[in-house]
Design an enzyme around this catalytic site. Structure first.
Site, short mmCIF file in Angstrom:
data_model
loop_
_atom_site.label_atom_id
_atom_site.label_comp_id
_atom_site.label_asym_id
_atom_site.label_seq_id
_atom_site.Cartn_x
_atom_site.Cartn_y
_atom_site.Cartn_z
N ASP A 117 0.86 -1.19 0.00
CA ASP A 117 0.00 0.00 0.00
C ASP A 117 0.89 1.23 0.00
OD1 ASP A 117 -2.04 2.03 0.81
OD2 ASP A 117 -3.28 0.26 1.19
N LEU A 171 -0.43 4.08 1.09
CA LEU A 171 -1.12 4.87 2.13
C LEU A 171 -1.76 6.13 1.56
CD1 LEU A 171 1.40 4.41 5.09
CD2 LEU A 171 -0.49 2.93 4.38
N ARG A 188 -4.73 6.75 0.67
CA ARG A 188 -6.04 7.08 1.24
C ARG A 188 -5.89 7.96 2.47
NH1 ARG A 188 -9.47 9.00 2.14
NH2 ARG A 188 -11.65 8.49 2.50
N ASP A 240 4.21 2.09 -4.03
CA ASP A 240 3.23 2.77 -4.88
C ASP A 240 3.19 2.04 -6.23
OD1 ASP A 240 1.90 4.47 -6.68
OD2 ASP A 240 2.39 6.22 -5.46
N ASN A 258 -3.39 7.13 -11.65
CA ASN A 258 -3.18 6.19 -10.55
C ASN A 258 -3.81 4.83 -10.86
OD1 ASN A 258 -2.43 5.77 -7.59
ND2 ASN A 258 -4.59 5.15 -7.65
N THR A 311 -16.38 -2.71 -10.15
CA THR A 311 -17.57 -2.01 -9.66
C THR A 311 -18.79 -2.34 -10.52
OG1 THR A 311 -18.57 0.16 -9.28
CG2 THR A 311 -16.94 0.05 -11.03
N SER A 356 -18.80 8.24 -13.99
CA SER A 356 -17.82 9.18 -13.42
C SER A 356 -16.45 8.78 -13.94
CB SER A 356 -17.81 9.10 -11.88
OG SER A 356 -17.20 7.89 -11.45
N TYR A 358 -13.95 8.02 -12.10
CA TYR A 358 -13.57 6.82 -11.34
C TYR A 358 -14.14 5.56 -12.00
CZ TYR A 358 -14.77 2.99 -8.34
OH TYR A 358 -14.99 1.72 -7.88
N HIS A 359 -15.46 5.57 -12.26
CA HIS A 359 -16.06 4.37 -12.86
C HIS A 359 -15.44 4.08 -14.24
CE1 HIS A 359 -19.35 5.21 -9.86
NE2 HIS A 359 -19.31 3.90 -9.78
N LYS A 397 -12.42 1.90 -14.12
CA LYS A 397 -12.71 0.47 -13.93
C LYS A 397 -13.13 -0.17 -15.25
CE LYS A 397 -12.24 0.31 -9.31
NZ LYS A 397 -11.72 -0.68 -8.39
N VAL A 455 -20.84 -0.70 -0.74
CA VAL A 455 -20.63 -1.44 0.51
C VAL A 455 -21.23 -0.64 1.66
CG1 VAL A 455 -18.91 -2.46 2.04
CG2 VAL A 455 -18.51 -2.41 -0.43
N LEU A 476 -25.63 4.78 2.04
CA LEU A 476 -26.33 4.26 3.22
C LEU A 476 -25.55 4.56 4.51
CD1 LEU A 476 -28.61 2.73 4.58
CD2 LEU A 476 -27.53 0.58 3.90
N ARG A 531 -24.59 15.34 -9.06
CA ARG A 531 -24.09 14.42 -10.09
C ARG A 531 -24.92 14.49 -11.36
NH1 ARG A 531 -22.31 8.94 -6.91
NH2 ARG A 531 -21.73 9.95 -4.95
N1 USQ Z 1 -26.35 9.76 -2.95
C1 USQ Z 1 -27.31 10.53 -2.29
N2 USQ Z 1 -26.94 11.17 -1.16
C2 USQ Z 1 -25.67 11.07 -0.63
C3 USQ Z 1 -24.72 10.28 -1.29
C4 USQ Z 1 -25.10 9.65 -2.46
O1 USQ Z 1 -28.47 10.64 -2.72
O2 USQ Z 1 -25.42 11.69 0.41
C5 USQ Z 1 -26.72 9.06 -4.19
C6 USQ Z 1 -25.81 9.38 -5.36
O3 USQ Z 1 -26.25 10.53 -6.07
C7 USQ Z 1 -25.90 8.10 -6.16
C8 USQ Z 1 -26.08 7.02 -5.10
O4 USQ Z 1 -26.55 7.68 -3.95
O5 USQ Z 1 -27.02 8.10 -6.98
C9 USQ Z 1 -24.85 6.22 -4.78
O6 USQ Z 1 -23.80 7.08 -4.39
P1 USQ Z 1 -22.58 6.53 -3.49
O7 USQ Z 1 -21.69 7.68 -3.17
O8 USQ Z 1 -23.10 5.72 -2.37
O9 USQ Z 1 -21.87 5.47 -4.48
P2 USQ Z 1 -20.95 5.65 -5.77
O10 USQ Z 1 -20.52 7.03 -6.00
O11 USQ Z 1 -21.66 4.97 -6.91
O12 USQ Z 1 -19.65 4.79 -5.44
C10 USQ Z 1 -19.61 3.76 -4.46
C11 USQ Z 1 -18.15 3.51 -4.10
C12 USQ Z 1 -17.41 2.96 -5.32
C13 USQ Z 1 -18.12 1.72 -5.84
C14 USQ Z 1 -19.58 2.04 -6.15
C15 USQ Z 1 -20.38 0.82 -6.50
O13 USQ Z 1 -17.53 4.71 -3.64
O14 USQ Z 1 -16.07 2.66 -4.97
O15 USQ Z 1 -17.49 1.25 -6.99
O16 USQ Z 1 -20.21 2.58 -4.96
S1 USQ Z 1 -21.70 1.17 -7.59
O17 USQ Z 1 -22.47 2.30 -7.07
O18 USQ Z 1 -22.55 -0.01 -7.67
O19 USQ Z 1 -21.15 1.53 -8.88
#
Ligand code: USQ
Length: 406
Positions: free
Chosen positions: A31, A33, A35, A74, A119, A145, A187, A189-190, A193, A219, A247, A330
């Site tokens: 790692d 570090l 984060r 790294d 990165n 993801t 995004s 980030y996505h 992946k 998660v 959540l 977003r």
């Molecule tokens: N959202 C809200 N309120 C908040 C935060 C988020 O309404 O306070 C909404 C966002 O607009 C979005 C959804 O909730 O529509 C999910 O947002 P998130 O921040 O929980 O998740 P996301 O940005 O998609 O990313 C997270 C992880 C990432 C992983 C991804 C899985 O940070 O590493 O790859 O979840 S997935 O969402 O299935 O692509």
């Protein structure tokens, strides 16, 4: 097995390292570090107090007698160091978490976009390149993801990685083929992946590498069986607008009396998985490697789908919290359905942990215990996907003007 956990200091990497060490494997965390540096950059900290990685591994040794080794490397920048380490240790399996994983962070500015692409893509490519160069027959398990698929409503379940298609030939026949499900990142980030997926497909085809890609949902939770064993083994727990996921954020917001920050109508449906299931899935994937010279194995690592507003309403009912309906920072569909296939893990024995199992209260309790560590001004999500959107995201739920648009 000797297992290298790349990014083993992070939110999923740390509990995975403990889980696999507990199962008797020899664990090496690699790692840089980063984060922890990003926490410093953003001026935030994990809700839970985290010790240094060296201290965490010392406590684990004291508790269990098992050693977890730490190597400061790294992956994206130190190719020769990584290659040298792999040549010396020749692990049986490599788990690759070593990427910048927050969508909002990746969209903060041009600098953050560059950082995330450089990165993530370099880390993955350096690793694949070194494995081939060293003729290393390790099973590579990558944390991908669900976001590679996009979240569009097509009226069909999202398959586990591959989509059967019929292609019309020039002489009028139809040939069947399985292709990677069309990627549709939401995004930067996505998007990295999605690029990883192409790298894996190439190296599996060209060099016969054994690769598993886990398309993980959001998660939730913080503790696993192993992190509960000692206060200093606690997992990190992000609540800020960049790294906190939906959540977990709602649960922390409820615990500190902050209105639940629903983006838009909250009609976004997403896939979820509890952290305990996440580490179990990784172990299952390790036990079921693909053959050499076969295509990349892909699992959908999720157990449930939920709509954001349903989660907010559930947390509000449970805790009495208020809901704030905010302009969405977003660029994403306001409403979507999502049906996902996850039979592979279920058939291999995963028994899902679901939202209704009392674990939500546990998270609220953790949040209340450490509420004194929360900086309320870091709760709003201020990273806007476009300049136009930034102009609309003006105030936080407590009425303060947000810095990013001032
Ligand atoms: N959202 C809200 N309120 C908040 C935060 C988020 O309404 O306070 C909404 C966002 O607009 C979005 C959804 O909730 O529509 C999910 O947002 P998130 O921040 O929980 O998740 P996301 O940005 O998609 O990313 C997270 C992880 C990432 C992983 C991804 C899985 O940070 O590493 O790859 O979840 S997935 O969402 O299935 O692509």
């Amino acid at each position: 097995m000797k297992i290298a956990v790349l990014g083993g200091d992070g939110f999923v990497g740390w509990p995975t390292s403990l889980h696999l060490s507990d199962a008797g494997h020899e664990i090496h965390i690699l790692d840089n570090l980063s984060r922890r540096w990003i926490d410093t950059e953003l001026g935030v900290q994990s809700l839970t107090p985290m010790d240094s990685i060296q201290e965490r591994t010392r406590v684990w040794h004291g508790e269990t007698g098992r050693r977890i080794h730490f190597h400061l490397i790294d992956l994206a920048k130190d190719y020769e160091l990584l290659k040298g380490w792999l040549a010396r240790h020749r692990p049986d399996a490599i788990i690759h978490f070593a990427e910048q994983r927050a969508a909002p962070y990746s969209m903060k500015s041009d600098r953050h976009k560059n950082y995330t692409v450089n990165n993530n893509v370099n880390a993955t490519h350096n690793l694949l390149n070194a494995m081939v160069e060293l003729d290393l027959d390790a099973h590579l398990v990558h944390l991908g993801t669900m976001g590679v698929y996009g979240y569009s409503t097509v009226g069909a379940a999202i398959p586990e990685g591959y989509l059967p298609v019929g292609i019309e030939t020039m002489d009028g026949r139809t040939v069947s083929q399985e292709i990677l499900y069309p990627s549709n990142p939401g995004s930067i980030y996505h998007m990295t992946k999605c690029l990883d997926q192409q790298l894996f497909a190439f190296y599996a085809k060209n060099d016969g590498l054994r690769i598993t890609d886990l398309h993980q949902g959001i998660v939730w939770g913080t503790h696993t069986e192993q992190t509960r064993r000692h206060p200093q083994l606690v997992n990190r727990f992000d609540y800020d607008g960049d790294y906190g996921t939906v959540l977990n954020r709602f649960l922390i917001q409820a615990a500190i009396g902050y209105p639940l920050t629903v983006h838009g109508t909250g009609g976004q449906t997403r896939a979820f998985i509890h952290i305990q299931d996440s580490v179990r899935c990784i172990e299952i994937a390790l036990k079921n490697p693909p053959q050499r010279n076969s295509r990349v194995e892909i699992f959908n690592q999720m157990t449930e789908t939920h709509r954001v507003r349903d989660l907010a309403e559930m947390v509000a009912r449970m805790t009495g919290a208020q809901i704030a309906w905010l302009p969405n920072p977003r660029k994403e569909a306001a409403e979507n359905d999502l049906v996902v296939k996850n039979e592979k893990f279920l058939n291999l024995g995963l028994a899902p942990t679901t939202l209704g199992e009392g674990l939500l209260e546990e998270i609220v309790d953790v949040a209340k215990k450490f509420a004194y560590r929360v900086d309320r001004s870091r709760v709003p999500a201020v990273s806007a996907w476009t300049r136009d959107i930034a102009a609309k995201v003006e105030h936080d739920p407590e009425g303060r003007r947000l810095k990013s648009v001032s």
